[in-house]
Design a protein around this motif. Structure first.
Motif, PDB file in Angstrom:
ATOM      1  N   ALA A 159      84.846  11.938 -93.363  1.00 24.52           N
ATOM      2  CA  ALA A 159      83.895  10.913 -92.939  1.00 24.52           C
ATOM      3  C   ALA A 159      82.478  11.469 -92.918  1.00 24.52           C
ATOM      4  CB  ALA A 159      84.264  10.399 -91.556  1.00 24.52           C
ATOM      5  N   ALA A 160      81.505  10.610 -93.216  1.00 25.70           N
ATOM      6  CA  ALA A 160      80.096  10.983 -93.097  1.00 25.70           C
ATOM      7  C   ALA A 160      79.739  11.147 -91.617  1.00 25.70           C
ATOM      8  CB  ALA A 160      79.224   9.921 -93.749  1.00 25.70           C
ATOM      9  N   TRP A 161      78.670  11.889 -91.367  1.00 25.21           N
ATOM     10  CA  TRP A 161      78.272  12.210 -90.003  1.00 25.21           C
ATOM     11  C   TRP A 161      77.323  11.170 -89.423  1.00 25.21           C
ATOM     12  CZ3 TRP A 161      76.584  18.072 -90.183  1.00 25.21           C
ATOM     13  CH2 TRP A 161      77.578  18.836 -90.821  1.00 25.21           C
ATOM     14  N   SER A 162      77.316  11.124 -88.086  1.00 27.82           N
ATOM     15  CA  SER A 162      76.326  10.348 -87.346  1.00 27.82           C
ATOM     16  C   SER A 162      75.747  11.224 -86.242  1.00 27.82           C
ATOM     17  CB  SER A 162      76.969   9.096 -86.729  1.00 27.82           C
ATOM     18  OG  SER A 162      77.462   8.233 -87.732  1.00 27.82           O
ATOM     19  N   GLN A 163      74.592  10.844 -85.753  1.00 26.55           N
ATOM     20  CA  GLN A 163      73.966  11.587 -84.662  1.00 26.55           C
ATOM     21  C   GLN A 163      74.905  11.637 -83.451  1.00 26.55           C
ATOM     22  OE1 GLN A 163      70.282   9.898 -83.231  1.00 26.55           O
ATOM     23  NE2 GLN A 163      69.498  11.889 -82.573  1.00 26.55           N
ATOM     24  N   TYR A 164      75.013  12.810 -82.854  1.00 30.69           N
ATOM     25  CA  TYR A 164      75.808  13.099 -81.663  1.00 30.69           C
ATOM     26  C   TYR A 164      77.309  13.232 -81.938  1.00 30.69           C
ATOM     27  CZ  TYR A 164      71.384  11.750 -79.545  1.00 30.69           C
ATOM     28  OH  TYR A 164      70.044  11.644 -79.245  1.00 30.69           O
ATOM     29  N   ASP A 165      77.713  13.229 -83.196  1.00 25.73           N
ATOM     30  CA  ASP A 165      79.102  13.547 -83.503  1.00 25.73           C
ATOM     31  C   ASP A 165      79.414  14.976 -83.055  1.00 25.73           C
ATOM     32  OD1 ASP A 165      79.828  11.134 -84.645  1.00 25.73           O
ATOM     33  OD2 ASP A 165      79.416  11.776 -86.702  1.00 25.73           O
ATOM     34  N   VAL A 166      80.670  15.200 -82.660  1.00 30.25           N
ATOM     35  CA  VAL A 166      81.136  16.533 -82.279  1.00 30.25           C
ATOM     36  C   VAL A 166      82.173  16.987 -83.309  1.00 30.25           C
ATOM     37  CG1 VAL A 166      82.336  17.910 -80.539  1.00 30.25           C
ATOM     38  CG2 VAL A 166      80.725  16.123 -79.836  1.00 30.25           C
ATOM     39  N   PHE A 167      81.968  18.177 -83.858  1.00 27.78           N
ATOM     40  CA  PHE A 167      82.826  18.690 -84.922  1.00 27.78           C
ATOM     41  C   PHE A 167      83.578  19.929 -84.453  1.00 27.78           C
ATOM     42  CE2 PHE A 167      79.248  16.557 -86.899  1.00 27.78           C
ATOM     43  CZ  PHE A 167      79.901  15.659 -87.738  1.00 27.78           C
ATOM     44  N   GLY A 168      84.862  19.952 -84.724  1.00 34.84           N
ATOM     45  CA  GLY A 168      85.664  21.145 -84.505  1.00 34.84           C
ATOM     46  C   GLY A 168      85.903  21.842 -85.824  1.00 34.84           C
ATOM     47  N   ILE A 169      85.882  23.166 -85.803  1.00 39.99           N
ATOM     48  CA  ILE A 169      86.163  23.970 -86.992  1.00 39.99           C
ATOM     49  C   ILE A 169      87.329  24.894 -86.660  1.00 39.99           C
ATOM     50  CG2 ILE A 169      85.235  25.539 -88.730  1.00 39.99           C
ATOM     51  CD1 ILE A 169      82.426  24.717 -87.857  1.00 39.99           C
ATOM     52  N   ALA A 170      88.453  24.709 -87.341  1.00 39.82           N
ATOM     53  CA  ALA A 170      89.657  25.508 -87.111  1.00 39.82           C
ATOM     54  C   ALA A 170      89.925  26.367 -88.343  1.00 39.82           C
ATOM     55  CB  ALA A 170      90.846  24.604 -86.822  1.00 39.82           C
ATOM     56  N   VAL A 171      89.874  27.674 -88.165  1.00 39.11           N
ATOM     57  CA  VAL A 171      90.042  28.621 -89.269  1.00 39.11           C
ATOM     58  C   VAL A 171      91.306  29.435 -89.019  1.00 39.11           C
ATOM     59  CG1 VAL A 171      88.998  30.525 -90.546  1.00 39.11           C
ATOM     60  CG2 VAL A 171      87.538  28.754 -89.531  1.00 39.11           C
ATOM     61  N   ASP A 172      92.273  29.313 -89.911  1.00 40.58           N
ATOM     62  CA  ASP A 172      93.539  30.029 -89.792  1.00 40.58           C
ATOM     63  C   ASP A 172      93.601  31.115 -90.858  1.00 40.58           C
ATOM     64  OD1 ASP A 172      96.109  30.944 -89.518  1.00 40.58           O
ATOM     65  OD2 ASP A 172      97.083  29.005 -89.825  1.00 40.58           O
ATOM     66  N   LEU A 173      93.473  32.364 -90.410  1.00 41.04           N
ATOM     67  CA  LEU A 173      93.486  33.494 -91.334  1.00 41.04           C
ATOM     68  C   LEU A 173      94.803  34.257 -91.280  1.00 41.04           C
ATOM     69  CD1 LEU A 173      89.847  34.803 -90.710  1.00 41.04           C
ATOM     70  CD2 LEU A 173      90.648  33.234 -92.489  1.00 41.04           C
ATOM     71  N   THR A 174      95.800  33.700 -90.592  1.00 37.77           N
ATOM     72  CA  THR A 174      97.071  34.413 -90.436  1.00 37.77           C
ATOM     73  C   THR A 174      97.963  34.415 -91.673  1.00 37.77           C
ATOM     74  OG1 THR A 174      98.144  32.437 -89.489  1.00 37.77           O
ATOM     75  CG2 THR A 174      97.108  33.979 -87.952  1.00 37.77           C
ATOM     76  N   PRO A 175      97.833  33.470 -92.624  1.00 40.57           N
ATOM     77  CA  PRO A 175      98.748  33.520 -93.774  1.00 40.57           C
ATOM     78  C   PRO A 175      98.622  34.778 -94.612  1.00 40.57           C
ATOM     79  CG  PRO A 175      97.760  31.342 -93.588  1.00 40.57           C
ATOM     80  CD  PRO A 175      97.021  32.239 -92.648  1.00 40.57           C
ATOM     81  N   GLY A 176      97.461  35.446 -94.548  1.00 31.01           N
ATOM     82  CA  GLY A 176      97.260  36.658 -95.330  1.00 31.01           C
ATOM     83  C   GLY A 176      96.864  36.358 -96.766  1.00 31.01           C
ATOM     84  N   GLY A 177      96.493  37.418 -97.482  1.00 35.83           N
ATOM     85  CA  GLY A 177      96.100  37.271 -98.878  1.00 35.83           C
ATOM     86  C   GLY A 177      94.916  36.344 -99.043  1.00 35.83           C
ATOM     87  N   THR A 178      95.002  35.476 -99.997  1.00 33.58           N
ATOM     88  CA  THR A 178      93.941  34.487-100.219  1.00 33.58           C
ATOM     89  C   THR A 178      94.460  33.093 -99.863  1.00 33.58           C
ATOM     90  OG1 THR A 178      94.606  34.320-102.547  1.00 33.58           O
ATOM     91  CG2 THR A 178      92.806  35.843-102.004  1.00 33.58           C
ATOM     92  N   SER A 179      95.162  33.003 -98.734  1.00 33.32           N
ATOM     93  CA  SER A 179      95.778  31.748 -98.321  1.00 33.32           C
ATOM     94  C   SER A 179      95.290  31.260 -96.966  1.00 33.32           C
ATOM     95  CB  SER A 179      97.312  31.896 -98.288  1.00 33.32           C
ATOM     96  OG  SER A 179      97.822  32.240 -99.559  1.00 33.32           O
ATOM     97  N   GLY A 180      94.170  31.795 -96.479  1.00 35.26           N
ATOM     98  CA  GLY A 180      93.608  31.295 -95.233  1.00 35.26           C
ATOM     99  C   GLY A 180      93.136  29.857 -95.381  1.00 35.26           C
ATOM    100  N   THR A 181      93.117  29.114 -94.278  1.00 32.46           N
ATOM    101  CA  THR A 181      92.756  27.701 -94.329  1.00 32.46           C
ATOM    102  C   THR A 181      91.598  27.392 -93.390  1.00 32.46           C
ATOM    103  OG1 THR A 181      94.277  26.997 -92.568  1.00 32.46           O
ATOM    104  CG2 THR A 181      95.153  27.107 -94.816  1.00 32.46           C
ATOM    105  N   ILE A 182      90.896  26.316 -93.686  1.00 36.58           N
ATOM    106  CA  ILE A 182      89.864  25.791 -92.802  1.00 36.58           C
ATOM    107  C   ILE A 182      90.043  24.275 -92.710  1.00 36.58           C
ATOM    108  CG2 ILE A 182      88.145  25.664 -94.672  1.00 36.58           C
ATOM    109  CD1 ILE A 182      86.005  26.226 -92.492  1.00 36.58           C
ATOM    110  N   GLU A 183      90.016  23.778 -91.484  1.00 37.82           N
ATOM    111  CA  GLU A 183      90.194  22.353 -91.212  1.00 37.82           C
ATOM    112  C   GLU A 183      89.083  21.895 -90.282  1.00 37.82           C
ATOM    113  OE1 GLU A 183      93.744  19.349 -89.537  1.00 37.82           O
ATOM    114  OE2 GLU A 183      94.043  21.514 -89.673  1.00 37.82           O
ATOM    115  N   PHE A 184      88.496  20.755 -90.592  1.00 40.62           N
ATOM    116  CA  PHE A 184      87.404  20.228 -89.779  1.00 40.62           C
ATOM    117  C   PHE A 184      87.867  18.992 -89.004  1.00 40.62           C
ATOM    118  CE2 PHE A 184      85.381  22.450 -93.306  1.00 40.62           C
ATOM    119  CZ  PHE A 184      84.403  23.205 -92.666  1.00 40.62           C
ATOM    120  N   TYR A 185      87.334  18.854 -87.801  1.00 40.49           N
ATOM    121  CA  TYR A 185      87.610  17.701 -86.949  1.00 40.49           C
ATOM    122  C   TYR A 185      86.302  16.985 -86.640  1.00 40.49           C
ATOM    123  CZ  TYR A 185      92.186  19.833 -86.126  1.00 40.49           C
ATOM    124  OH  TYR A 185      93.435  20.381 -86.289  1.00 40.49           O
ATOM    125  N   LYS A 186      86.319  15.664 -86.659  1.00 46.58           N
ATOM    126  CA  LYS A 186      85.153  14.855 -86.306  1.00 46.58           C
ATOM    127  C   LYS A 186      85.516  13.988 -85.114  1.00 46.58           C
ATOM    128  CE  LYS A 186      81.931  11.441 -88.298  1.00 46.58           C
ATOM    129  NZ  LYS A 186      82.269  10.217 -87.526  1.00 46.58           N
TER     130      LYS A 186
END
Length: 244
Positions: A159-186
């Motif tokens: 989704a596009a952003w609006s003023q005062y939106d709160v964003f979560g950033i979840a970074v999972d680096l446990t899979p190892g190698g080049t399989s880490g993930t990033i997920e955003f929350y709005k």
């Protein structure tokens, strides 16, 4: 005044200071937390010290950090596209979470995400988007696109952003190698896993960037110093010295 002489133990449902007759347990001992609280209570309610902030050393020269380096603002207006990143880096063996709140009303030239630690920069033009390549990064942009390594204008994501939106950033680096993930929350709603090819042999920094002209970019960031607006995903940790 009345003093309750039973139900005082956090480990036994039948322990009492005074008991005229035996007490029979009907269920388990009560929790010391609300039943509505998640298991990762420390991540939700915030901690006191040792937490990352935005780095005044590794931020653009026109970025004026405020509020204990937890607010991204601008020292002056002008045609600048710059970023700020966290003082602490995420090692490649954990799950990490932070929140960022958009304060500005502008609708372009803003992004949040992560930047590889060896690619941090503080000069003009070193944002994570708008073709400012050369710094390995993963980002979510104000128009709803996602972007890897600032490659062009990105691709459709959330989704596009609006003023005062709160964003979560979840970074999972446990899979190892080049399989880490990033997920955003709005505003507490997942936008889906944006990327799943993060190189976990490197450490990564949380970062935010924006523009200093025609509606200057501003964010508030929270690495765990304060309670999060929305519950972090289960198992994700705050970025602080105690968790490194």
């Amino acid at each position: 005044n009345t003093t309750l002489l039973c139900c005082q133990s956090t480990t036994s449902a039948t322990t009492a200071a005074v008991s005229p007759t035996s007490i029979t347990a009907n269920g388990s001992v009560a929790s010391k937390y609300s039943p509505f609280m998640p298991d990762n209570i420390n991540a939700v309610r915030g901690q006191e010290s040792g937490y990352a902030t935005l780095s005044p050393v590794h931020s653009g020269p026109q970025v004026g950090l405020q509020d204990g380096n937890l607010k991204f603002a601008w020292a002056s207006s002008g045609n600048y596209h710059q970023l700020a990143c966290s003082t602490l880096a995420m090692p490649g063996d954990g799950k990490w979470y932070c929140e960022m709140r958009k304060l500005s009303s502008r609708t372009d030239s803003e992004s949040i995400g992560i930047l590889r630690e060896d690619g941090r920069a503080n000069g003009d033009g070193n944002g994570m988007r708008n073709n400012q390549s050369g710094n390995p990064s993963y980002s979510y942009e104000t128009n709803g696109n996602k972007n890897k390594d600032a490659a062009g204008n990105g691709v459709s994501y959330g989704a596009a952003w609006s003023q005062y939106d709160v964003f979560g950033i979840a970074v999972d680096l446990t899979p190892g190698g080049t399989s880490g993930t990033i997920e955003f929350y709005k505003n507490g709603v997942s936008q889906g896993v944006a990327y799943s090819d993060i190189d976990t042999s490197y450490s990564w920094l949380f970062a935010c960037d924006g523009y200093g002209d025609s509606g200057q970019t501003e964010y508030e960031v929270n690495f765990g110093q304060k309670p999060f607006k929305y519950n972090p995903p289960e198992g994700f940790k705050t970025l602080c010295l105690a968790n490194l």
